[in-house]
Motif scaffolding. Structure first.
Motif, PDB file in Angstrom:
ATOM      1  N   ASP A   1      -8.155   8.146  -2.753  1.00  0.00           N
ATOM      2  CA  ASP A   1      -8.436   8.895  -1.531  1.00  0.00           C
ATOM      3  C   ASP A   1      -9.781   9.634  -1.600  1.00  0.00           C
ATOM      4  N   CYS A   2     -10.785   8.944  -2.135  1.00  0.00           N
ATOM      5  CA  CYS A   2     -12.127   9.534  -2.232  1.00  0.00           C
ATOM      6  C   CYS A   2     -13.144   8.669  -1.495  1.00  0.00           C
ATOM      7  N   ALA A   3     -12.758   8.153  -0.330  1.00  0.00           N
ATOM      8  CA  ALA A   3     -13.631   7.245   0.417  1.00  0.00           C
ATOM      9  C   ALA A   3     -14.933   7.919   0.818  1.00  0.00           C
ATOM     10  N   ASP A   4     -14.928   9.246   0.967  1.00  0.00           N
ATOM     11  CA  ASP A   4     -16.137   9.940   1.403  1.00  0.00           C
ATOM     12  C   ASP A   4     -17.208   9.973   0.313  1.00  0.00           C
ATOM     13  N   LEU A   5     -16.855   9.511  -0.925  1.00  0.00           N
ATOM     14  CA  LEU A   5     -17.820   9.552  -2.028  1.00  0.00           C
ATOM     15  C   LEU A   5     -18.465   8.196  -2.306  1.00  0.00           C
ATOM     16  N   VAL A   6     -18.149   7.181  -1.489  1.00  0.00           N
ATOM     17  CA  VAL A   6     -18.642   5.831  -1.796  1.00  0.00           C
ATOM     18  C   VAL A   6     -20.156   5.705  -1.636  1.00  0.00           C
TER      19      VAL A   6
ATOM     20  N   GLN B   1     -13.998   6.923 -14.126  1.00  0.00           N
ATOM     21  CA  GLN B   1     -13.586   7.025 -15.525  1.00  0.00           C
ATOM     22  C   GLN B   1     -12.678   8.237 -15.741  1.00  0.00           C
ATOM     23  N   ALA B   2     -12.989   9.320 -15.040  1.00  0.00           N
ATOM     24  CA  ALA B   2     -12.142  10.516 -15.143  1.00  0.00           C
ATOM     25  C   ALA B   2     -10.741  10.230 -14.596  1.00  0.00           C
ATOM     26  N   PHE B   3     -10.658   9.496 -13.475  1.00  0.00           N
ATOM     27  CA  PHE B   3      -9.345   9.135 -12.915  1.00  0.00           C
ATOM     28  C   PHE B   3      -8.561   8.250 -13.892  1.00  0.00           C
ATOM     29  N   LEU B   4      -9.250   7.273 -14.503  1.00  0.00           N
ATOM     30  CA  LEU B   4      -8.575   6.344 -15.410  1.00  0.00           C
ATOM     31  C   LEU B   4      -8.132   7.036 -16.696  1.00  0.00           C
ATOM     32  N   SER B   5      -8.750   8.167 -17.010  1.00  0.00           N
ATOM     33  CA  SER B   5      -8.340   8.950 -18.175  1.00  0.00           C
ATOM     34  C   SER B   5      -7.207   9.925 -17.833  1.00  0.00           C
ATOM     35  N   GLU B   6      -7.100  10.244 -16.568  1.00  0.00           N
ATOM     36  CA  GLU B   6      -6.070  11.198 -16.123  1.00  0.00           C
ATOM     37  C   GLU B   6      -4.774  10.476 -15.759  1.00  0.00           C
ATOM     38  N   TYR B   7      -4.876   9.283 -15.184  1.00  0.00           N
ATOM     39  CA  TYR B   7      -3.707   8.529 -14.721  1.00  0.00           C
ATOM     40  C   TYR B   7      -3.545   7.250 -15.545  1.00  0.00           C
ATOM     41  N   LYS B   8      -2.303   6.835 -15.714  1.00  0.00           N
ATOM     42  CA  LYS B   8      -2.024   5.541 -16.354  1.00  0.00           C
ATOM     43  C   LYS B   8      -2.011   4.483 -15.250  1.00  0.00           C
ATOM     44  N   LEU B   9      -3.138   3.808 -15.106  1.00  0.00           N
ATOM     45  CA  LEU B   9      -3.300   2.824 -14.029  1.00  0.00           C
ATOM     46  C   LEU B   9      -3.325   1.418 -14.628  1.00  0.00           C
TER      47      LEU B   9
ATOM     48  N   GLU C   1       0.870  -1.167   0.000  1.00  0.00           N
ATOM     49  CA  GLU C   1       0.000   0.000   0.000  1.00  0.00           C
ATOM     50  C   GLU C   1       0.904   1.213   0.000  1.00  0.00           C
ATOM     51  N   ASP C   2       1.152   1.731  -1.188  1.00  0.00           N
ATOM     52  CA  ASP C   2       2.142   2.786  -1.336  1.00  0.00           C
ATOM     53  C   ASP C   2       1.658   3.743  -2.417  1.00  0.00           C
ATOM     54  N   GLY C   3       1.213   4.936  -2.022  1.00  0.00           N
ATOM     55  CA  GLY C   3       0.714   5.885  -3.010  1.00  0.00           C
ATOM     56  C   GLY C   3      -0.463   5.300  -3.769  1.00  0.00           C
ATOM     57  N   LEU C   4      -0.349   5.220  -5.093  1.00  0.00           N
ATOM     58  CA  LEU C   4      -1.418   4.661  -5.924  1.00  0.00           C
ATOM     59  C   LEU C   4      -1.192   3.187  -6.217  1.00  0.00           C
ATOM     60  N   TYR C   5      -0.409   2.519  -5.387  1.00  0.00           N
ATOM     61  CA  TYR C   5      -0.137   1.090  -5.586  1.00  0.00           C
ATOM     62  C   TYR C   5      -0.829   0.270  -4.495  1.00  0.00           C
ATOM     63  N   ARG C   6      -1.683  -0.641  -4.899  1.00  0.00           N
ATOM     64  CA  ARG C   6      -2.327  -1.599  -4.001  1.00  0.00           C
ATOM     65  C   ARG C   6      -2.148  -2.981  -4.634  1.00  0.00           C
ATOM     66  N   ILE C   7      -1.236  -3.781  -4.081  1.00  0.00           N
ATOM     67  CA  ILE C   7      -0.884  -5.072  -4.684  1.00  0.00           C
ATOM     68  C   ILE C   7      -1.081  -6.176  -3.658  1.00  0.00           C
ATOM     69  N   LEU C   8      -1.785  -7.225  -4.061  1.00  0.00           N
ATOM     70  CA  LEU C   8      -2.063  -8.357  -3.176  1.00  0.00           C
ATOM     71  C   LEU C   8      -0.799  -9.179  -2.940  1.00  0.00           C
TER      72      LEU C   8
ATOM     73  N   ASP D   1     -15.704   1.213  -5.712  1.00  0.00           N
ATOM     74  CA  ASP D   1     -15.321   1.719  -4.387  1.00  0.00           C
ATOM     75  C   ASP D   1     -13.832   1.521  -4.132  1.00  0.00           C
ATOM     76  N   ASN D   2     -13.277   0.387  -4.561  1.00  0.00           N
ATOM     77  CA  ASN D   2     -11.834   0.171  -4.406  1.00  0.00           C
ATOM     78  C   ASN D   2     -11.032   1.225  -5.159  1.00  0.00           C
ATOM     79  N   LEU D   3     -11.520   1.603  -6.339  1.00  0.00           N
ATOM     80  CA  LEU D   3     -10.834   2.649  -7.110  1.00  0.00           C
ATOM     81  C   LEU D   3     -10.953   4.003  -6.411  1.00  0.00           C
ATOM     82  N   LEU D   4     -12.111   4.271  -5.815  1.00  0.00           N
ATOM     83  CA  LEU D   4     -12.278   5.533  -5.075  1.00  0.00           C
ATOM     84  C   LEU D   4     -11.367   5.570  -3.851  1.00  0.00           C
ATOM     85  N   PHE D   5     -11.256   4.433  -3.128  1.00  0.00           N
ATOM     86  CA  PHE D   5     -10.339   4.363  -1.987  1.00  0.00           C
ATOM     87  C   PHE D   5      -8.905   4.614  -2.438  1.00  0.00           C
ATOM     88  N   LEU D   6      -8.538   4.052  -3.600  1.00  0.00           N
ATOM     89  CA  LEU D   6      -7.175   4.217  -4.117  1.00  0.00           C
ATOM     90  C   LEU D   6      -6.853   5.691  -4.319  1.00  0.00           C
TER      91      LEU D   6
END
Length: 766
Positions: free
Chosen positions: A297-302, A314-322, A189-196, A290-295
């Motif tokens: 830092d938008c948990a308050d919007l779930v 969709q806006a996040f996925l268009s702004e960032y290379k995820l 759990e590091d920045g925008l990285y969430r890896i199992l 919701d997992n994408l929103l948590f990633l």
């Protein structure tokens, strides 16, 4: 609202504020509409919940729906609006799930409500306008409904506050306990990285696969979905886990992605002690969003409406290379996930990596993960033996046994090694693999088996009776089904990675292959189908006996096989069956001939001899359209040996319907293969005459006359036919003097051979 959620709710076997069971839901009369609206309003006022239709109340037996559930989400909302005057968010789906040994239908109704208790406290849903207020079961204006344990009750506004406070206290306690007992599922759990976490201690390099996957991920930006597919236990999860860690570890050197979200729908895991239940991190579209929103830092919007959350993601996925990794997608039954990822806008910069036991049918890039080779098994085995510090011998005999019983599946090998660590006896471990209660077979195949159609299940089970990979024809004989049905089943089995289709480069013949471990599973399933096992075995043995008889008959046809360049045994068998069909037709047994011709084509669909003979049979019945279709297929398989035979007979079909242009075309094609066949050349001259090509026609007849007059020991009947046709052509184009000259020349020449006495009379009478 996935099948996973439905199963979970059914297995709760108990109602509460948030869950209610109904055996049936009838909304045809106002009384039932009022009852339904009360339940919905009560659940809304506790923060939302579920109604499961198809479960018997109080006993909680999952009996399933007796009749199809005909209400959609809009209709349910309309019922509540009519009865209460309120617009509430209600959604319904129906699922067909395998439960208590059979498939049953259920309806899952979700009543949405704010999970924020502060909002609940401030905004209870109060009935407006009333509905059938004069009836004791009606709904009155201003009434408030609430769930108390497993009951829907009417309360006052003061009671509402106390009940909500009680509910808040329960939820807070539950959340605290959950936080204590459930650590984060992510290893990183590091920045925008969430890896199992990885499922391996040491990774066995499969360099080609790794490079292919990287190329697909980093390739064409217009294709953002990559489907890694293969049978259960082949190493798909391991491969994508390696990739996630690779990109994370190289993020500072070569930043391909701004972040990674790694989720898994895996709900079971095979261990040394059996199959263990897991809690998946992916189970529905809502959960993914919701997992994408948590990633980000938008948990308050779930708690916002789903469409709003989707737009934001969709806006996040268009702004960032995820890199979005969705593992074990065959376990997820929420089709909205695929709909969401496949409909991302053109501005999308992210990539979606799916793993599944099924190859999806969309346009995304597929990558198949196949079983380990013998050399890779040896390497993998050595690593596992070292990890567990075992005394398992690493000789060729042991490796070959493990390779055979595991089918090259890494998971199967790991399970075998784990069992050896417990028992110390390799033979006992190997004997466990094919047993009916083998956890390995259950884990690797049962989930995929359950989603197959009954036809595909039977086809896979019957596949186990063959020692060698069968052709489609053999398979259909054992199943006693038409080829098109077996092809339909095979397509399902290929998609579910139970089997693979291979084509022989020399013969172009297709065969259908399953791993040894898959055939063991199939054999176990066949034992559960005693009738299918008996009929398939009898049908296959009967066919083998018939083919033995056919093989004994092959010798007399060796010249035919040689003339047509036939090398395939199946084609030889087909030709003999076609000869039998021709004999039946000569005896006016058209039904018997038809049956044998079909058997011949099933035995070898590419035999030009069979296709031509079948076409000629259809021509004799006046079925010209069917005949032409058969000849067109034959043309696609023409070779040097069969070219004349196919094209010449094709010309005779068109001669039957007097299509002389096509007769001319196919005769010319035939003569490209066999120009010294004088009868065909004579026929070409005749048809050119009919088409008005007199000069070309006369030249052909002159060439034939010249050939016949120089023949030793003497000319054949072709001389008479050529003279006769030349005279007739000259008469048609009104060259009477030349025709008379040729007629006299023919009579004088043919008098040299007494055998032409009758032919001379025919020419004299022209």
């Amino acid at each position: 609202m996935s099948k996973v959620a439905l199963r979970y709710l059914i297995e709760c076997r108990g109602e509460c504020e948030y869950l209610d069971y109904k055996e049936e839901l009838h909304l045809q009369n106002d009384h039932n509409k009022a009852d339904f609206a009360r339940d919905v309003l009560a659940m809304k006022n506790v923060g939302g919940g579920y109604l499961v239709v198809g479960v018997r109340d109080k006993t909680w037996d999952p009996v399933g729906l007796k009749n199809p559930f005909t209400h959609d989400s809009k209709q349910l909302r309309d019922v509540v609006r009519k009865a209460s005057g309120l617009d509430l968010a209600i959604d319904v789906v129906t699922h067909n799930i395998f439960i208590n040994d059979i498939y049953k239908d259920f309806a899952l109704i979700h009543i949405r409500g704010s999970s924020k208790t502060s909002k609940l406290r401030n905004n209870p849903s109060i009935c407006k306008g009333g509905f059938r207020q004069n009836e004791h079961w009606g709904i009155k204006d201003g009434e408030i409904y609430f769930r108390r344990n497993d009951e829907t009750v009417r309360i006052s506004s003061s009671e509402l506050q106390n009940l909500i406070l009680e509910l808040i206290e329960q939820e807070d306690k539950s959340e605290i306990e959950q936080q204590k007992s459930e650590p984060s599922p992510f290893m990183i759990e590091d920045g925008l990285y969430r890896i199992l976490p990885t499922e391996y201690e040491n990774f066995v390099e499969r360099a080609d696969l790794q490079e292919n996957l990287k190329s697909l991920i980093e390739g064409d930006a217009r294709i953002w979905i990559i489907n890694v597919y293969g049978p259960g236990g082949v190493g798909k999860s391991t491969l994508v886990s390696w990739l996630a860690n690779h990109y994370y570890n190289t993020r500072f050197d070569d930043k391909v992605f701004d972040g990674i979200l790694h989720l898994s729908a895996k709900d079971t895991q095979l261990t040394d002690r059996g199959i263990k239940q897991l809690r998946p991190t992916l189970y529905s579209l809502d959960n993914l969003i919701d997992n994408l929103l948590f990633l980000f830092d938008c948990a308050d919007l779930v708690n916002e409406p789903l469409d709003s959350r989707k737009d934001l993601v969709q806006a996040f996925l268009s702004e960032y290379k995820l890199l979005l990794i969705l593992d074990n997608m065959e376990t997820v039954k929420d089709g909205r996930i695929m709909q969401f990822v496949s409909s991302l806008p053109p501005s999308n910069k992210s990539k979606v990596l799916l793993t599944s036991r099924l190859r999806t049918s969309g346009w995304e890039k597929p990558l198949q993960v196949s079983e380990l080779s013998s050399a890779e098994v040896k390497k993998f085995l050595r690593i596992k033996i070292k990890e567990k510090k075992l005394s398992l011998p690493e000789n060729e005999d042991t490796i070959n046994k493990i390779f055979k019983f595991s089918g090259g599946l890494p998971l199967a090998i790991e399970w075998m090694v784990g069992q050896f660590a417990l028992t110390g006896n390799l033979n006992d471990v190997l004997n466990q693999v094919p047993s009916q209660d083998s956890p390995l077979l259950d884990f690797s195949f049962n989930s995929s088996w359950k989603v197959l159609s009954k036809l595909a299940q039977k086809a896979l089970a019957v596949l186990s009776i063959f020692d060698d990979a069968p052709t489609m024809h053999l398979w259909s004989i054992a199943l006693e089904l038409p080829l098109e049905k077996v092809e339909e089943a095979a397509a399902q089995l290929i998609e579910a990675t139970f089997i693979s289709e291979k084509t022989d480069k020399k013969t172009n013949e297709k065969t259908y292959h399953a791993l040894p471990i898959t055939k063991v599973f199939a054999s176990n399933k066949l034992k559960e189908m005693p009738e299918a096992e008996l009929t398939a075995t009898i049908a296959y043995k009967r066919y083998l006996q018939q083919m033995e008889l056919v093989a004994a008959e092959m010798q007399p046809f060796s010249h035919l096989f040689e003339n047509f360049g036939v090398t395939r045994d199946t084609e030889k068998q087909a030709i003999i069956l076609a000869r039998r069909a021709t004999s039946r037709a000569a005896e006016f047994d058209d039904n018997g001939a038809e049956h044998l011709f079909k058997d011949a084509l099933d035995t070898d669909p590419r035999s030009t001899y069979v296709l031509v003979q079948y076409g000629l049979f259809k021509k004799s019945l006046g079925q010209i359209g069917e005949a032409i279709k058969l000849f067109e297929k034959a043309v696609s398989y023409v070779n040097k040996s069969s070219g004349f035979y196919v094209y010449y007979n094709f010309s005779q079909v068109y001669d039957k319907v007097k299509d002389y242009r096509l007769v001319e075309f196919y005769l010319e094609k035939a003569l490209e293969y066999h120009n010294d066949y004088l009868i065909a050349r004579h026929q070409l001259g005749v048809v050119k005459s009919r088409l008005g090509k007199y000069d070309e026609s006369i030249k052909i007849f002159d060439d034939l006359i010249k050939i016949e007059l120089t023949r030793i020991p003497g000319p054949t009947d072709t001389l008479a036919y050529a003279y006769k046709s030349k005279v007739m052509t000259l008469l048609i184009c009104k060259k009477h003097e030349e025709a008379e000259f040729i007629r006299k020349e023919a009579i004088n020449r043919m008098k040299e051979w007494p055998r032409f006495e009758q032919k001379i009379i025919e020419i004299q009478n022209l």
